[in-house]
Design a protein around this motif. Structure first.
Motif, short mmCIF file in Angstrom:
data_model
loop_
_atom_site.label_atom_id
_atom_site.label_comp_id
_atom_site.label_asym_id
_atom_site.label_seq_id
_atom_site.Cartn_x
_atom_site.Cartn_y
_atom_site.Cartn_z
N ASN A 178 0.80 -1.22 0.00
CA ASN A 178 0.00 0.00 0.00
C ASN A 178 0.84 1.28 0.00
OD1 ASN A 178 0.78 -0.68 2.73
ND2 ASN A 178 -0.59 0.94 3.43
N LEU A 179 2.16 1.15 0.21
CA LEU A 179 3.04 2.32 0.23
C LEU A 179 3.99 2.39 -0.97
CD1 LEU A 179 4.06 2.40 4.02
CD2 LEU A 179 2.33 3.80 2.84
N ILE A 180 3.83 1.47 -1.91
CA ILE A 180 4.73 1.46 -3.07
C ILE A 180 4.44 2.64 -3.99
CG2 ILE A 180 5.36 0.22 -5.17
CD1 ILE A 180 5.10 -2.38 -3.66
N LEU A 181 5.47 3.38 -4.33
CA LEU A 181 5.37 4.48 -5.28
C LEU A 181 5.80 3.97 -6.64
CD1 LEU A 181 4.98 7.61 -5.71
CD2 LEU A 181 7.47 7.78 -5.39
N LYS A 182 4.93 4.05 -7.61
CA LYS A 182 5.23 3.49 -8.93
C LYS A 182 5.58 4.58 -9.93
CE LYS A 182 2.17 -0.49 -8.20
NZ LYS A 182 1.01 -1.25 -8.70
N GLY A 183 6.55 4.27 -10.78
CA GLY A 183 6.85 5.13 -11.92
C GLY A 183 7.85 6.24 -11.71
N LYS A 184 8.34 6.43 -10.48
CA LYS A 184 9.28 7.53 -10.25
C LYS A 184 10.64 7.07 -9.73
CE LYS A 184 5.79 11.11 -9.60
NZ LYS A 184 5.32 12.23 -8.74
N GLY A 185 10.86 5.76 -9.72
CA GLY A 185 12.15 5.24 -9.30
C GLY A 185 12.30 5.18 -7.79
N MET A 186 13.45 4.67 -7.37
CA MET A 186 13.74 4.55 -5.95
C MET A 186 14.60 5.73 -5.49
SD MET A 186 15.47 1.36 -3.87
CE MET A 186 17.05 1.46 -4.74
N TYR A 187 14.27 6.26 -4.34
CA TYR A 187 14.94 7.44 -3.82
C TYR A 187 16.13 7.05 -2.93
CZ TYR A 187 11.27 10.52 -5.60
OH TYR A 187 10.41 11.23 -6.41
N LEU A 188 17.15 6.47 -3.58
CA LEU A 188 18.41 6.14 -2.90
C LEU A 188 19.55 6.61 -3.78
CD1 LEU A 188 19.97 4.78 -0.58
CD2 LEU A 188 19.83 2.64 -1.86
N HIS A 189 20.41 7.46 -3.22
CA HIS A 189 21.46 8.11 -4.00
C HIS A 189 22.81 7.97 -3.30
CE1 HIS A 189 23.31 11.01 -6.70
NE2 HIS A 189 23.67 11.76 -5.68
N ALA A 190 23.79 7.43 -4.02
CA ALA A 190 25.16 7.34 -3.51
C ALA A 190 25.80 8.71 -3.67
CB ALA A 190 25.95 6.27 -4.27
N PHE A 191 25.82 9.48 -2.60
CA PHE A 191 26.18 10.89 -2.68
C PHE A 191 27.68 11.15 -2.70
CE2 PHE A 191 27.17 14.89 -0.32
CZ PHE A 191 26.72 15.79 -1.28
N SER A 192 28.45 10.47 -1.86
CA SER A 192 29.88 10.78 -1.79
C SER A 192 30.71 9.54 -1.51
CB SER A 192 30.16 11.84 -0.73
OG SER A 192 29.94 11.32 0.57
N LEU A 193 31.98 9.69 -1.84
CA LEU A 193 32.94 8.61 -1.64
C LEU A 193 34.26 9.24 -1.25
CD1 LEU A 193 33.31 5.53 -3.93
CD2 LEU A 193 35.32 6.87 -3.40
N GLU A 194 34.89 8.68 -0.21
CA GLU A 194 36.15 9.24 0.29
C GLU A 194 37.17 8.12 0.45
OE1 GLU A 194 37.79 11.78 4.17
OE2 GLU A 194 35.64 11.48 3.85
N LEU A 195 38.36 8.34 -0.10
CA LEU A 195 39.43 7.35 -0.01
C LEU A 195 40.78 8.01 -0.24
CD1 LEU A 195 39.90 5.36 -3.31
CD2 LEU A 195 38.30 7.27 -3.17
#
Length: 290
Positions: free
Chosen positions: A244-261
């Motif tokens: 009942n909470l699935i959002l369809k058609g707009k993708g998943m809101y997870l973003h790999a923002f930064s990387l440090e090494l």
């Protein structure tokens, strides 16, 4: 074309299969898993015969590791990628949503890298390969190795947890301001830290949160599973969200923002960020200023 590395087996060694004897024998194949892959690809010969995992080492043999220097795929997947950083050894791209990083399919990031990156002038240059993975629907920072030694060193940095990754997600429902999620995944230790940066009322979902995430381990779907178990699934995640909470058609809101090494070949730190997708900024306009 290839560059070979050889090893002479002492005559005094006890009989042993090459998949045990050969671990760590060559710098580019430091682990048993890497050795098995090299054997499967036919890159290792014993006394001029292609070796397999069953090949026995008795003593006195010559083992040669000869990976191809540069293998250009017969077809490259035509996809324009945003290259955030690149040098002779590695590159960092901004992965778009809705595409696999690698695998048996043709439509992958791996198959699009050659046309987006410069060929490395290093002697051990290889076809550029992702050094880690992001899920199909996840966007953001993806680290690429351009040489055999770079891929080996990057793999070691990941194994030693010396690469720091930061993600942002939009989650559903009321949640704590911060915390640590320490719950095993598939029987293996999995730890994630989270901080709720902002929240806003939503007509459909009641409350949406902008959450900063830092995984301390790297299990498959770790952040998605941990947030779902917390009761705050990621917006648009079809696998770990109640129907009942699935959002369809707009993708998943997870973003790999930064990387440090620390650069694996230079004594300097790399801190790279990937801009937020527009759909994140529409929900939380302040992100456009980061």
């Amino acid at each position: 074309m290839s560059i070979s590395h050889s090893h002479s087996v002492p005559s005094t060694v006890s009989p042993e299969r090459i998949q045990e004897y050969g671990v760590g024998l060559f710098d580019a194949i430091p682990t048993k898993s890497a050795l098995k892959k090299a054997l499967k690809k036919g890159h290792i010969r014993v006394n001029d015969r292609i070796a397999s995992t069953a090949t026995m080492i008795q003593g006195g043999e010559t083992i040669v590791y000869a990976p191809p220097l540069l293998v250009i795929p017969k077809r490259s997947f035509k996809l324009k990628l945003q290259v955030i950083y690149e040098d002779d050894h590695l590159a960092i791209i901004d992965k778009p949503a809705g595409i696999l990083v690698s695998g048996n399919q043709f439509r992958t990031i791996a198959n699009a890298l050659s046309q987006n990156l410069e060929v490395s002038p290093e002697q051990d240059a290889v076809t550029p390969q992702p050094a880690h993975r992001l899920d199909f629907a996840t966007t953001g920072i993806l680290l690429i190795g351009k040489t055999a030694e770079s891929l080996r060193r990057l793999s070691k940095l990941f194994e030693e947890k010396k690469i720091r990754k930061c993600y942002y997600a939009v989650t559903i429902g009321e949640m704590n301001s911060s915390g640590i999620i320490d719950k095993p995944i598939d029987g293996k230790k999995a730890v994630s830290t989270f901080k709720c940066v902002a929240s806003q009322v939503s007509p459909r979902f009641k409350l949406l949160n902008l959450v900063k995430l830092e995984p301390e381990t790297g299990r498959r779907h770790q952040l998605r599973i941990h947030l779902s178990e917390l009761g705050n699934p990621i917006l648009g995640d079809r696998d770990y969200t109640p129907e009942n909470l699935i959002l369809k058609g707009k993708g998943m809101y997870l973003h790999a923002f930064s990387l440090e090494l620390v650069h694996p070949f230079e004594d300097r730190s790399l801190v790279i960020t990937a801009p937020f997708p527009e759909r994140f900024i529409k929900l939380f306009p302040s992100l456009g200023k980061l």
